[in-house]
Design a protein around this motif. Structure first.
Motif: not given
Length: 204
Positions: A50-54, A58, A62
């Motif tokens: 459930n972890i989103l890396l960015t 970005k 965005w």
């Protein structure tokens, strides 16, 4: 003849107390171990999915992509097509840019739509300079590219790039709203390639 009690009570007082006591004793026995704190669940297997890396770049790009606010700068017939693009049929609200600002200090996209005369050029330059960075300019129509049918006239600027830097040109006299939407998406592509946290593109 004696009358029997047809509705005896389910439990006597002693039986009821014993039943409640058994429930309490059972609950007490089953809850001797402390429930782990939520912080102890971080290392559990389901959470990494459930972890989103960015990157910061970005995220910033965005947010800029979906919140372009154009400054109102319609000069001639191309402005009619620009207004049609903002209406319900073509609906630039889906790009997050339905708010045409009357103040350049609240805008980051200038859509120059129409014929620019030399008399109007200093005020175009002033409005451009009042826009905060980062900012983009979209030249709409043949007049924005080369002066259009008025090229060579003493009073018409032969291309908006004589006054301000242009990011995207939209050909046509006047261009249709679909062409303007395509140009807006080209601006979006330029925004997505920016590096806001770096001093220069491609340099750490």
């Amino acid at each position: 003849m004696a009358i029997e009690n047809l509705r005896p009570s389910a439990y006597s007082d002693i039986e009821l107390d014993a039943r409640e006591g058994a429930i309490v004793e059972s609950f007490f026995t089953e809850h001797q171990t402390a429930i782990p704190d939520p912080a102890d669940w971080i290392g559990a297997p389901p959470l990494p999915g459930n972890i989103l890396l960015t990157t910061v770049d970005k995220v910033i790009n965005w947010s800029r992509h979906y919140s372009l606010w154009p400054v109102t700068f319609g000069l001639a017939c191309c402005a009619i097509e620009m207004m049609c693009t903002a209406a319900s049929r073509f609906d630039i609200a889906r790009f997050g840019m339905e708010v045409f600002r009357a103040s350049p200090r609240q805008a980051d996209l200038m859509i120059i739509a129409g014929t620019l005369t030399w008399k109007m050029a200093p005020w175009l330059k002033r409005i451009y300079e009042q826009m905060p960075e980062p900012k983009w300019v979209l030249a709409m129509g043949a007049c924005g590219t080369s002066g259009g049918i008025f090229k060579g006239s003493y009073s018409v600027v032969p291309g908006f790039n004589r006054v301000v830097p242009i990011d995207v040109y939209v050909p046509g006299c006047p261009p249709r709203p679909e062409a303007l939407l395509q140009a807006i998406m080209e601006i979006h592509n330029k925004i997505e390639k920016m590096s806001p946290t770096r001093k220069a593109p491609g340099v750490l």
